[in-house]
Scaffold this motif. Structure first.
Motif, PDB file in Angstrom:
ATOM      1  N   ALA A  23      40.694 -12.432 -33.859  1.00  0.00           N
ATOM      2  CA  ALA A  23      39.872 -12.400 -32.622  1.00  0.00           C
ATOM      3  C   ALA A  23      40.208 -13.276 -31.524  1.00  0.00           C
ATOM      4  O   ALA A  23      40.172 -12.847 -30.180  1.00  0.00           O
ATOM      5  CB  ALA A  23      38.293 -13.068 -33.194  1.00  0.00           C
ATOM      6  N   LEU A  24      40.803 -14.526 -31.897  1.00  0.00           N
ATOM      7  CA  LEU A  24      41.391 -15.392 -30.834  1.00  0.00           C
ATOM      8  C   LEU A  24      42.682 -14.871 -30.105  1.00  0.00           C
ATOM      9  O   LEU A  24      43.012 -15.114 -29.042  1.00  0.00           O
ATOM     10  CB  LEU A  24      41.521 -16.818 -31.477  1.00  0.00           C
ATOM     11  CG  LEU A  24      40.480 -17.708 -31.808  1.00  0.00           C
ATOM     12  CD1 LEU A  24      40.863 -18.634 -32.681  1.00  0.00           C
ATOM     13  CD2 LEU A  24      39.727 -17.862 -30.450  1.00  0.00           C
ATOM     14  N   THR A  25      43.559 -14.314 -30.875  1.00  0.00           N
ATOM     15  CA  THR A  25      44.662 -13.762 -30.327  1.00  0.00           C
ATOM     16  C   THR A  25      44.185 -12.486 -29.271  1.00  0.00           C
ATOM     17  O   THR A  25      45.028 -12.513 -28.336  1.00  0.00           O
ATOM     18  CB  THR A  25      45.537 -13.015 -31.493  1.00  0.00           C
ATOM     19  OG1 THR A  25      45.824 -14.025 -32.264  1.00  0.00           O
ATOM     20  CG2 THR A  25      46.838 -12.463 -31.091  1.00  0.00           C
ATOM     21  N   TYR A  26      43.367 -11.610 -29.773  1.00  0.00           N
ATOM     22  CA  TYR A  26      43.061 -10.396 -28.785  1.00  0.00           C
ATOM     23  C   TYR A  26      42.149 -11.250 -27.680  1.00  0.00           C
ATOM     24  O   TYR A  26      42.528 -10.659 -26.510  1.00  0.00           O
ATOM     25  CB  TYR A  26      41.851  -9.756 -29.449  1.00  0.00           C
ATOM     26  CG  TYR A  26      41.174  -8.628 -28.703  1.00  0.00           C
ATOM     27  CD1 TYR A  26      41.779  -7.757 -28.152  1.00  0.00           C
ATOM     28  CD2 TYR A  26      39.836  -9.141 -27.941  1.00  0.00           C
ATOM     29  CE1 TYR A  26      41.300  -6.647 -27.228  1.00  0.00           C
ATOM     30  CE2 TYR A  26      39.230  -8.341 -27.346  1.00  0.00           C
ATOM     31  CZ  TYR A  26      39.871  -6.925 -26.942  1.00  0.00           C
ATOM     32  OH  TYR A  26      39.159  -6.229 -26.119  1.00  0.00           O
ATOM     33  N   GLY A  84      34.447 -17.949 -26.134  1.00  0.00           N
ATOM     34  CA  GLY A  84      33.293 -16.961 -26.056  1.00  0.00           C
ATOM     35  C   GLY A  84      33.518 -15.470 -26.471  1.00  0.00           C
ATOM     36  O   GLY A  84      32.855 -14.603 -27.076  1.00  0.00           O
ATOM     37  N   MET A  85      34.437 -15.010 -25.818  1.00  0.00           N
ATOM     38  CA  MET A  85      34.996 -13.611 -26.156  1.00  0.00           C
ATOM     39  C   MET A  85      35.578 -13.351 -27.789  1.00  0.00           C
ATOM     40  O   MET A  85      35.142 -12.537 -28.042  1.00  0.00           O
ATOM     41  CB  MET A  85      36.316 -13.311 -25.117  1.00  0.00           C
ATOM     42  CG  MET A  85      36.748 -11.739 -25.253  1.00  0.00           C
ATOM     43  SD  MET A  85      38.118 -11.326 -24.084  1.00  0.00           S
ATOM     44  CE  MET A  85      37.386 -11.548 -22.649  1.00  0.00           C
ATOM     45  N   ALA A  86      36.382 -14.346 -28.321  1.00  0.00           N
ATOM     46  CA  ALA A  86      36.415 -14.242 -29.398  1.00  0.00           C
ATOM     47  C   ALA A  86      35.377 -14.131 -30.333  1.00  0.00           C
ATOM     48  O   ALA A  86      35.200 -13.157 -31.478  1.00  0.00           O
ATOM     49  CB  ALA A  86      37.442 -15.418 -29.866  1.00  0.00           C
ATOM     50  N   ARG A  87      34.319 -14.805 -30.371  1.00  0.00           N
ATOM     51  CA  ARG A  87      33.064 -14.712 -30.982  1.00  0.00           C
ATOM     52  C   ARG A  87      32.381 -13.351 -30.914  1.00  0.00           C
ATOM     53  O   ARG A  87      32.009 -12.721 -31.850  1.00  0.00           O
ATOM     54  CB  ARG A  87      31.930 -15.734 -30.631  1.00  0.00           C
ATOM     55  CG  ARG A  87      32.591 -17.410 -31.042  1.00  0.00           C
ATOM     56  CD  ARG A  87      31.426 -18.196 -31.019  1.00  0.00           C
ATOM     57  NE  ARG A  87      31.235 -18.355 -29.539  1.00  0.00           N
ATOM     58  CZ  ARG A  87      31.445 -19.201 -28.544  1.00  0.00           C
ATOM     59  NH1 ARG A  87      32.467 -20.120 -29.035  1.00  0.00           N
ATOM     60  NH2 ARG A  87      30.972 -19.430 -27.272  1.00  0.00           N
ATOM     61  N   ALA A 116      31.032 -13.932 -36.425  1.00  0.00           N
ATOM     62  CA  ALA A 116      30.899 -14.930 -35.172  1.00  0.00           C
ATOM     63  C   ALA A 116      30.821 -16.384 -35.580  1.00  0.00           C
ATOM     64  O   ALA A 116      31.274 -17.142 -35.046  1.00  0.00           O
ATOM     65  CB  ALA A 116      29.790 -14.260 -34.106  1.00  0.00           C
ATOM     66  N   ARG A 117      29.920 -16.448 -36.619  1.00  0.00           N
ATOM     67  CA  ARG A 117      29.737 -17.861 -36.936  1.00  0.00           C
ATOM     68  C   ARG A 117      31.111 -18.429 -37.527  1.00  0.00           C
ATOM     69  O   ARG A 117      31.341 -19.715 -37.351  1.00  0.00           O
ATOM     70  CB  ARG A 117      28.638 -17.637 -38.115  1.00  0.00           C
ATOM     71  CG  ARG A 117      28.551 -19.326 -38.580  1.00  0.00           C
ATOM     72  CD  ARG A 117      27.220 -19.215 -39.576  1.00  0.00           C
ATOM     73  NE  ARG A 117      27.316 -18.487 -40.704  1.00  0.00           N
ATOM     74  CZ  ARG A 117      26.559 -17.305 -40.701  1.00  0.00           C
ATOM     75  NH1 ARG A 117      25.802 -16.834 -39.860  1.00  0.00           N
ATOM     76  NH2 ARG A 117      26.968 -16.655 -41.897  1.00  0.00           N
ATOM     77  N   ALA A 118      31.858 -17.646 -38.171  1.00  0.00           N
ATOM     78  CA  ALA A 118      33.117 -18.010 -38.897  1.00  0.00           C
ATOM     79  C   ALA A 118      33.910 -18.331 -37.635  1.00  0.00           C
ATOM     80  O   ALA A 118      34.609 -19.419 -37.703  1.00  0.00           O
ATOM     81  CB  ALA A 118      33.740 -17.035 -39.676  1.00  0.00           C
ATOM     82  N   VAL A 119      33.971 -17.631 -36.667  1.00  0.00           N
ATOM     83  CA  VAL A 119      34.894 -18.027 -35.489  1.00  0.00           C
ATOM     84  C   VAL A 119      34.629 -19.053 -34.830  1.00  0.00           C
ATOM     85  O   VAL A 119      35.166 -20.118 -34.381  1.00  0.00           O
ATOM     86  CB  VAL A 119      35.112 -16.793 -34.483  1.00  0.00           C
ATOM     87  CG1 VAL A 119      35.631 -17.141 -33.169  1.00  0.00           C
ATOM     88  CG2 VAL A 119      35.542 -15.628 -35.212  1.00  0.00           C
ATOM     89  N   ALA A 120      33.132 -19.508 -34.715  1.00  0.00           N
ATOM     90  CA  ALA A 120      32.617 -20.703 -33.888  1.00  0.00           C
ATOM     91  C   ALA A 120      33.091 -21.723 -34.771  1.00  0.00           C
ATOM     92  O   ALA A 120      33.344 -22.825 -34.211  1.00  0.00           O
ATOM     93  CB  ALA A 120      30.948 -20.405 -33.803  1.00  0.00           C
ATOM     94  N   GLU A 121      32.922 -21.648 -36.172  1.00  0.00           N
ATOM     95  CA  GLU A 121      33.225 -22.818 -37.032  1.00  0.00           C
ATOM     96  C   GLU A 121      34.836 -23.282 -36.846  1.00  0.00           C
ATOM     97  O   GLU A 121      35.216 -24.604 -36.933  1.00  0.00           O
ATOM     98  CB  GLU A 121      32.813 -22.515 -38.378  1.00  0.00           C
ATOM     99  CG  GLU A 121      31.204 -22.524 -38.769  1.00  0.00           C
ATOM    100  CD  GLU A 121      30.978 -22.287 -40.067  1.00  0.00           C
ATOM    101  OE1 GLU A 121      31.867 -21.666 -40.662  1.00  0.00           O
ATOM    102  OE2 GLU A 121      29.567 -22.230 -40.406  1.00  0.00           O
ATOM    103  N   TYR A 122      35.272 -22.261 -36.823  1.00  0.00           N
ATOM    104  CA  TYR A 122      37.323 -22.146 -36.705  1.00  0.00           C
ATOM    105  C   TYR A 122      37.327 -22.790 -35.286  1.00  0.00           C
ATOM    106  O   TYR A 122      38.221 -23.793 -35.278  1.00  0.00           O
ATOM    107  CB  TYR A 122      37.723 -20.859 -36.628  1.00  0.00           C
ATOM    108  CG  TYR A 122      39.096 -20.855 -36.862  1.00  0.00           C
ATOM    109  CD1 TYR A 122      39.611 -21.024 -38.013  1.00  0.00           C
ATOM    110  CD2 TYR A 122      40.013 -20.933 -35.379  1.00  0.00           C
ATOM    111  CE1 TYR A 122      41.257 -20.671 -38.104  1.00  0.00           C
ATOM    112  CE2 TYR A 122      41.248 -20.863 -35.629  1.00  0.00           C
ATOM    113  CZ  TYR A 122      41.812 -20.837 -37.021  1.00  0.00           C
ATOM    114  OH  TYR A 122      43.378 -21.032 -36.937  1.00  0.00           O
ATOM    115  N   GLU A 123      36.524 -22.550 -34.338  1.00  0.00           N
ATOM    116  CA  GLU A 123      36.940 -23.301 -32.951  1.00  0.00           C
ATOM    117  C   GLU A 123      36.395 -24.717 -32.982  1.00  0.00           C
ATOM    118  O   GLU A 123      37.137 -25.621 -32.508  1.00  0.00           O
ATOM    119  CB  GLU A 123      36.107 -22.607 -31.799  1.00  0.00           C
ATOM    120  CG  GLU A 123      36.603 -21.027 -31.673  1.00  0.00           C
ATOM    121  CD  GLU A 123      35.745 -20.148 -30.778  1.00  0.00           C
ATOM    122  OE1 GLU A 123      35.957 -19.202 -30.309  1.00  0.00           O
ATOM    123  OE2 GLU A 123      34.530 -20.816 -30.624  1.00  0.00           O
TER     124      GLU A 123
END
Length: 571
Positions: free
Chosen positions: A522-525, A353-356, A472-479
């Motif tokens: 974003a995920l690394t952070y 959630g934080m990454a998004r 945020a949508r790209a990160v959610a799809e990545y997850e």
């Protein structure tokens, strides 16, 4: 053979056979398509059309919905139907939110959930009301005792018919959406949505009937039959029907994770879950005949503990999915597809959630500062101010210094040279290339002294928010794709994956690589911010390097997209 038959065969004129050497001449003499006398038959081509299948399913559910609503309205009356409909809607959002929260790790597509809800509300309810009415009338006629017929129908007939009708939706998703049915959580969610739809329609009938009785005897308020029925069905036991059908869903979920060669287990487990659902439903319906305190005894001694046990099992299964991510994804991080921090972030719901949120916030700010670039000069990178890039300062990308990217030496990135990133055209500068802040879009003029107008600022703000939402949508799809990849690898280890394992793996890796530039920082952070990754210590892969060979599918050594690379140096 007699001489007469031989003479008869010899008397018939000989039919010349086409010689294989003349195939070119023969094909050249075939008439055009419009002159054909014999046309090929299209067997099964209509059903193979995706549009036809969607239209057929929608039509069937719509007809069932009209039929069941007409039957309920006929039994409750128009006013009772409207009152029952208004009260029955209240617990539906709570049930949907609970099952959707449970499915946060690898969310099921909404089309599957809406189909399940519609099947339970329309198709299963229609089958149940027709079958139960017919069975009750037949028992009353055969035994000449209507009271016993109602009790026997509610205790024996209704559980069998209703649970079988609801289980049909889980079976259809299991057969025709097999890639999206990966374990116990999927079975629980699909069964829960189906039973929630069934309970919704059933509540309309019961609440509407209770309202009609109140109208006849003139009662209202808290002491009315409507209030009592609503309290029992929507407050005390909103999870009753979902709890029954969830047992069937657990059986299908266990069958989904079983090896493909365990055919008996894959058939027996769903049947066992269905039988348990019928038994629990029969006990619940028969509690009214156990005396004045029978309902409360069954509710407190049996229903509440089973509900707690099923809830614990569903939450444990969700945590197990998160542990699968941390166990399976480091192998892909060692090959260079993921950064070392991503498996740690993807295995934490808080970090995901934080990454998004970080991707949305960073890309929104970057788009406001510089419309021509997602980060822009002077803006902070998405992995946080003062923090090092995910590969470490001065280090090479994860696929090794001097080595080619994982999509093949000399090949272009998966989205093509010069094309826009895969997260959509919204990332393009809002006013075209070469324009910076302060320029008005075509047809609008801004004064260079006064700066952009209010309309231009509003448009730029909307574009910046669109950039943030797209990130945020790209990160959610990545997850989601990473979770599917870990689940697929776990199935392959257990022998439950199909023969198309390699194709599905490459497809998921392709989707991950397209969204990597946005999601990886974003995920690394998020991994560092949540304390799951310390800058001085990187996670180590649990598997030996290079990849272990997979005996069933030939191993990763023959996969050109998974060329092992040296892991990145520690930060």
């Amino acid at each position: 053979m007699s001489d007469e038959s031989v003479q008869q065969r010899q008397s018939q004129p000989a039919v010349p056979l086409l010689e294989e050497q003349r195939v070119g001449e023969i094909l050249a003499a075939v008439p055009e398509r419009r002159h054909w006398r014999y046309r090929p038959r299209r067997v099964g081509m209509v059903w193979r059309s995706r549009t036809f299948r969607i239209a057929a399913v929608f039509t069937v559910l719509a007809l069932c919905g009209l039929a069941i609503l007409a039957l309920v309205r006929d039994q409750t009356g128009t006013e009772g139907f409207l009152v029952g409909l208004g009260l029955a809607v209240l617990p539906v959002p709570l049930l949907m939110a609970a099952f959707r929260w449970l499915d946060r790790v690898e969310p099921a597509p909404w089309r599957n959930l809406l189909f399940s809800f519609a099947w339970g509300a329309f198709a299963a309810a229609l089958v149940a009301i027709i079958a139960n009415s017919f069975a009750t009338r037949w028992i009353a006629t055969a035994t000449a005792d209507p009271s016993d017929a109602d009790t026997l129908g509610a205790t024996v007939i209704a559980p069998v018919v209703e649970e079988s009708a609801k289980a049909a939706a889980v079976l259809l998703i299991f057969l025709f959406r097999r890639r999206e049915f990966n374990g116990i959580v999927d079975g629980v969610v699909i069964a829960g949505f189906t039973a929630s739809g069934f309970a919704f329609t059933e509540n309309i009938l019961y609440l509407g009937t209770a309202f009609g009785e109140d109208q006849q005897i003139g009662t209202s308020g808290v002491v009315s039959m409507t209030a009592a029925t609503f309290f029992v069905r929507a407050v005390m036991s909103p999870f009753a029907h979902p709890l029954f059908t969830v047992l069937t869903g657990i059986g299908f979920g266990l069958a989904a994770v079983s090896a493909r060669h365990h055919r008996i287990r894959r058939i027996a487990l769903p049947l066992l879950g269905l039988v348990l659902a019928m038994g629990m439903h029969a006990l619940w319906n028969g509690s009214a005949s156990l005396g004045p305190y029978g309902f409360y005894a069954v509710y407190g001694v049996f229903m509440v503990p089973v509900f707690g046990l099923v809830t614990w099992l569903a939450i444990w299964s969700r945590r197990r999915e998160l542990r699968t991510l941390s166990a399976e994804l480091p192998a892909y991080a060692a090959a260079g597809w993921l950064t070392p921090a991503e498996p740690l972030a993807l295995s934490s719901m808080r970090a995901r959630g934080m990454a998004r949120d970080v991707a949305r916030h960073r890309h929104t700010l970057a788009a406001r500062e510089n419309w021509a670039s997602p980060y822009g000069p002077g803006s902070a990178p998405p992995y946080g101010p003062g923090s090092a890039p995910p590969y470490g300062p001065g280090s090479a990308p994860p696929y090794g210094p001097g080595s080619a990217p994982p999509y093949g030496p000399g090949s272009a990135p998966p989205y093509g040279p010069g094309s826009a990133p895969p997260y959509g055209p919204a990332y393009a500068p809002p006013y075209g290339p070469g324009h910076g802040p302060g320029f008005a879009p075509p047809g609008q003029h801004a004064s260079p002294r006064r700066g952009p107008s209010a309309q231009v600022k509003a448009h730029a703000k909307a574009q910046a928010k669109a950039h943030g939402r797209a990130a945020a949508r790209a990160v959610a799809e990545y997850e989601s794709f990473a979770t599917s990849l870990a689940s697929l690898r776990r199935q392959a280890r257990r022998g439950a994956a199909g023969p198309d394992f390699a194709e599905r793996e490459l497809e998921l890796l392709h989707h991950l690589w397209q969204r990597r530039d946005v999601a990886a920082p974003a995920l690394t952070y998020a991994a560092q911010a949540t304390g799951r990754l310390h800058p001085h210590r990187l996670p180590t892969a649990p598997y030996a390097y290079p990849f272990p060979q997979h005996t069933q599918y030939g191993g990763y050594g023959h996969n050109p997209y998974l060329t092992p690379h040296r892991p990145p140096p520690p930060q």
